[in-house]
Design a protein around this motif. Structure first.
Motif, PDB file in Angstrom:
ATOM      1  N   ARG A   1      54.370  54.455  -2.341  1.00  0.00           N
ATOM      2  CA  ARG A   1      54.259  53.456  -1.514  1.00  0.00           C
ATOM      3  C   ARG A   1      52.999  53.779  -0.509  1.00  0.00           C
ATOM      4  N   SER A   2      52.422  54.703  -1.174  1.00  0.00           N
ATOM      5  CA  SER A   2      51.026  55.460  -0.466  1.00  0.00           C
ATOM      6  C   SER A   2      49.814  55.716  -1.047  1.00  0.00           C
ATOM      7  N   LYS A   3      48.510  55.918  -0.514  1.00  0.00           N
ATOM      8  CA  LYS A   3      47.334  55.608  -1.005  1.00  0.00           C
ATOM      9  C   LYS A   3      47.162  57.033  -1.151  1.00  0.00           C
ATOM     10  N   LEU A   4      46.590  57.267  -2.657  1.00  0.00           N
ATOM     11  CA  LEU A   4      46.237  59.548  -2.625  1.00  0.00           C
ATOM     12  C   LEU A   4      44.761  59.660  -1.533  1.00  0.00           C
ATOM     13  N   GLY A   5      44.800  60.345  -1.161  1.00  0.00           N
ATOM     14  CA  GLY A   5      44.067  61.175  -0.088  1.00  0.00           C
ATOM     15  C   GLY A   5      44.473  60.911   1.344  1.00  0.00           C
TER      16      GLY A   5
END
Length: 117
Positions: A112-116
Motif C-alpha cells: 500500500r506504499s509507493k517505492l522510495g
C-alpha cells in the motif's frame, strides 16, 4: 577503473561501459510462466467472470473500471464479488485511484506504499 570509482563517479565513462539491450535478443516463453499479469476492462457484470477465472488460475489481473457504463450500485456489487474471490484464494485486492482494480492470487500481496518513500 575500479568498481568503487565507477560507482562513486570517479573517472569518465565511455560507451564501452554500457551494453545496449535489444528486446528481440530475449526469447520469452509466456506459456512457461507460472504467474501471468493479465489486463481487463470492467464495463458490466459479465466481465467479472473472466477476471475470476484468471485469479482462480493463479494470475494477477489489472482491471480498468469504466465508471460511465455502470451504476455505482453495480460497481459496488462487482467489487464485493472480486473481494470475495481474493479472500477465497488467499490473495489481495486494491483499488488504484478511481480507474483500476488489481487482484492477485494466493501468495501475492500488494504493498500500500509507493517505492522510495
Amino acid at each position: 577503473m575500479g568498481l568503487m570509482s565507477k560507482l562513486l563517479g570517479g573517472g569518465s565513462a565511455s560507451t564501452e561501459d554500457y551494453v545496449e539491450l535489444n528486446v528481440d535478443d530475449f526469447e520469452a516463453d509466456v506459456s512457461a510462466a507460472t504467474v501471468q499479469i493479465k489486463f481487463a476492462e470492467i464495463s458490466d457484470k459479465n466481465d467479472v467472470i473472466d477476471i475470476k477465472d484468471a485469479v482462480y488460475d493463479g494470475d494477477i489481473v489489472v482491471a480498468d473500471i469504466i465508471r460511465h457504463t455502470t451504476s455505482d450500485r453495480t460497481m459496488e456489487h462487482i467489487i464485493d464479488e472480486l473481494k470475495q474471490v481474493a479472500r477465497e484464494v488467499g490473495g489481495d485486492i486494491v483499488q488504484k485511484e478511481d480507474d483500476q482494480i488489481i487482484i492477485t492470487p494466493g501468495g501475492v500481496g500488494i504493498s500500500r506504499s509507493k517505492l522510495g518513500r
